[in-house]
Design a protein around this motif. Structure first.
Motif, PDB file in Angstrom:
ATOM      1  N   THR A 118       0.821  -1.222   0.000  1.00  0.00           N
ATOM      2  CA  THR A 118       0.000   0.000   0.000  1.00  0.00           C
ATOM      3  C   THR A 118       0.852   1.268   0.000  1.00  0.00           C
ATOM      4  OG1 THR A 118      -0.190   0.251   2.423  1.00  0.00           O
ATOM      5  CG2 THR A 118      -1.794  -1.217   1.321  1.00  0.00           C
ATOM      6  N   LYS A 119       2.174   1.121   0.132  1.00  0.00           N
ATOM      7  CA  LYS A 119       3.067   2.291   0.141  1.00  0.00           C
ATOM      8  C   LYS A 119       2.947   3.066  -1.163  1.00  0.00           C
ATOM      9  CE  LYS A 119       7.374   2.330   1.005  1.00  0.00           C
ATOM     10  NZ  LYS A 119       8.788   2.054   1.172  1.00  0.00           N
ATOM     11  N   ARG A 120       2.873   4.387  -1.033  1.00  0.00           N
ATOM     12  CA  ARG A 120       2.799   5.237  -2.218  1.00  0.00           C
ATOM     13  C   ARG A 120       4.163   5.800  -2.585  1.00  0.00           C
ATOM     14  NH1 ARG A 120      -1.885   8.424   0.522  1.00  0.00           N
ATOM     15  NH2 ARG A 120      -3.488   6.849   0.478  1.00  0.00           N
ATOM     16  N   GLY A 121       4.954   6.130  -1.586  1.00  0.00           N
ATOM     17  CA  GLY A 121       6.240   6.778  -1.834  1.00  0.00           C
ATOM     18  C   GLY A 121       7.405   5.885  -1.501  1.00  0.00           C
ATOM     19  N   ASP A 122       8.586   6.351  -1.902  1.00  0.00           N
ATOM     20  CA  ASP A 122       9.814   5.632  -1.566  1.00  0.00           C
ATOM     21  C   ASP A 122      10.381   6.288  -0.311  1.00  0.00           C
ATOM     22  OD1 ASP A 122      11.966   3.918  -1.614  1.00  0.00           O
ATOM     23  OD2 ASP A 122      13.103   5.154  -3.027  1.00  0.00           O
ATOM     24  N   VAL A 123       9.807   5.933   0.828  1.00  0.00           N
ATOM     25  CA  VAL A 123      10.186   6.529   2.107  1.00  0.00           C
ATOM     26  C   VAL A 123      10.751   5.440   3.010  1.00  0.00           C
ATOM     27  CG1 VAL A 123       8.522   8.420   1.960  1.00  0.00           C
ATOM     28  CG2 VAL A 123       7.828   6.263   3.000  1.00  0.00           C
ATOM     29  N   PRO A 124      11.552   5.825   3.998  1.00  0.00           N
ATOM     30  CA  PRO A 124      12.087   4.822   4.926  1.00  0.00           C
ATOM     31  C   PRO A 124      10.966   4.110   5.686  1.00  0.00           C
ATOM     32  CG  PRO A 124      13.106   6.978   5.297  1.00  0.00           C
ATOM     33  CD  PRO A 124      12.005   7.163   4.311  1.00  0.00           C
TER      34      PRO A 124
END
Length: 153
Positions: A118-124
């Motif tokens: 479900t992650k939208r961004g490339d975040v930690p």
């Protein structure tokens, strides 16, 4: 922390620290208890879940920044579940849990991978783990950033 703790006189409040239980204990006034030490961790979760075995179903809910995954057995029991929240800067897993009768079946990995999808961004990615969870997450390539302590009244 000690100053803040002295302003609180009702149960139900928690003070949390990225640090050891000893550090937190030394700052707290009398009357405060400590939860078991946990671990603040970072890593990358694979986002390809293994298929569920027969008899299990998965529910995925998403509302703005909050995600919830639940795996149910055909009896209706909740076998495993977890939450995540995504901000502009981080994806944080929370309350990843597998019921005792359903452990060692890979359900926790399915919950984590389903949340990661479900992650939208490339975040930690971050989570707070118990000692038992820390061992599992380290085996999956996660690493401890800091001990994590919680005090309560």
């Amino acid at each position: 922390m000690g100053e803040l703790a002295r302003t609180i006189d009702q149960p139900g409040y928690f003070i949390k620290l990225c640090g050891s239980s000893d550090e937190l204990r030394s700052a707290m006034p009398s009357g405060w208890g400590l939860d078991q030490e946990r671990y603040f961790m970072t890593g990358r979760q694979a986002s390809t879940p293994q298929p569920l075995t027969q008899g299990y179903t998965i529910e995925i809910e998403q509302s703005d920044m909050i995600r919830r995954v639940a795996i149910r057995y055909e009896s209706g029991d909740q076998a495993a579940s977890g939450y995540a929240v995504e901000s502009h800067d981080a994806f944080i897993y929370d309350r990843i849990e597998t019921a005792p009768a359903y452990r060692r079946k890979g359900l926790g990995s399915v919950v984590m991978a389903s949340l990661a999808q479900t992650k939208r961004g490339d975040v930690p990615e971050f989570l707070v783990a118990t000692n038992e969870g820390r061992l599992l997450y380290e085996a999956l390539g996660w690493r401890v950033l800091s001990p994590y302590a919680t005090a309560f009244l």
